[in-house]
Design a protein around this motif. Sequence first.
Motif, PDB file in Angstrom:
ATOM      1  N   GLN A  10       0.837  -1.214   0.000  1.00  0.00           N
ATOM      2  CA  GLN A  10       0.000   0.000   0.000  1.00  0.00           C
ATOM      3  C   GLN A  10       0.870   1.261   0.000  1.00  0.00           C
ATOM      4  O   GLN A  10       0.579   2.225  -0.717  1.00  0.00           O
ATOM      5  N   ASP A  11       1.945   1.261   0.800  1.00  0.00           N
ATOM      6  CA  ASP A  11       2.840   2.410   0.866  1.00  0.00           C
ATOM      7  C   ASP A  11       3.548   2.639  -0.466  1.00  0.00           C
ATOM      8  O   ASP A  11       3.692   3.783  -0.922  1.00  0.00           O
TER       9      ASP A  11
ATOM     10  N   VAL B 253      -5.091   0.407  -4.067  1.00  0.00           N
ATOM     11  CA  VAL B 253      -5.762  -0.857  -4.345  1.00  0.00           C
ATOM     12  C   VAL B 253      -6.512  -1.287  -3.093  1.00  0.00           C
ATOM     13  O   VAL B 253      -6.073  -1.025  -1.973  1.00  0.00           O
ATOM     14  N   ASP B 254      -7.643  -1.925  -3.288  1.00  0.00           N
ATOM     15  CA  ASP B 254      -8.386  -2.505  -2.184  1.00  0.00           C
ATOM     16  C   ASP B 254      -7.534  -3.644  -1.621  1.00  0.00           C
ATOM     17  O   ASP B 254      -7.074  -4.499  -2.392  1.00  0.00           O
TER      18      ASP B 254
ATOM     19  N   ILE C  42      -5.150  -7.893  -3.153  1.00  0.00           N
ATOM     20  CA  ILE C  42      -3.727  -8.237  -3.087  1.00  0.00           C
ATOM     21  C   ILE C  42      -3.634  -9.714  -2.745  1.00  0.00           C
ATOM     22  O   ILE C  42      -4.141 -10.154  -1.711  1.00  0.00           O
ATOM     23  N   GLU C  43      -2.992 -10.483  -3.634  1.00  0.00           N
ATOM     24  CA  GLU C  43      -2.861 -11.926  -3.413  1.00  0.00           C
ATOM     25  C   GLU C  43      -1.405 -12.343  -3.531  1.00  0.00           C
ATOM     26  O   GLU C  43      -0.669 -11.815  -4.353  1.00  0.00           O
ATOM     27  N   ALA C  44      -0.995 -13.281  -2.691  1.00  0.00           N
ATOM     28  CA  ALA C  44       0.329 -13.884  -2.830  1.00  0.00           C
ATOM     29  C   ALA C  44       0.309 -14.733  -4.090  1.00  0.00           C
ATOM     30  O   ALA C  44      -0.675 -15.397  -4.391  1.00  0.00           O
TER      31      ALA C  44
ATOM     32  N   VAL D 239      -5.842  -1.970  -9.630  1.00  0.00           N
ATOM     33  CA  VAL D 239      -5.057  -0.906  -9.016  1.00  0.00           C
ATOM     34  C   VAL D 239      -5.448   0.393  -9.708  1.00  0.00           C
ATOM     35  O   VAL D 239      -5.373   0.493 -10.940  1.00  0.00           O
ATOM     36  N   PHE D 240      -5.868   1.375  -8.945  1.00  0.00           N
ATOM     37  CA  PHE D 240      -6.281   2.661  -9.500  1.00  0.00           C
ATOM     38  C   PHE D 240      -5.157   3.665  -9.327  1.00  0.00           C
ATOM     39  O   PHE D 240      -4.718   3.937  -8.208  1.00  0.00           O
ATOM     40  N   CYS D 241      -4.676   4.212 -10.457  1.00  0.00           N
ATOM     41  CA  CYS D 241      -3.592   5.189 -10.471  1.00  0.00           C
ATOM     42  C   CYS D 241      -4.099   6.478 -11.118  1.00  0.00           C
ATOM     43  O   CYS D 241      -5.167   6.494 -11.731  1.00  0.00           O
TER      44      CYS D 241
END
Length: 85
Positions: A35-36, A45-46, A50-52, A62-64
Amino acid sequence: MKNSLMRAMLFTAILAFPAAAFAEEVPAGKRQAIQDMLKAMQCEVDPANIEADGDGFELDDVFCADGQYDMDLNADLTIAEKRKE
């Protein structure tokens, strides 16, 4: 008949089992580091997206500032692949 019944039961059990249960859990510290990193890139991103993925991570939606992406990250959180949606 017995094999058909067993296959049907197995198929039903597989469908009933949530797909998320197969995904590896991402440790909270790693999730925050991702996140950082994204924040520094003006992205977000929610956490549920996020998945391994092996030694790295897969990020969906991912929203940029310049659009929406799917990203694959290496274990050291460098971008391995970035795909615009």
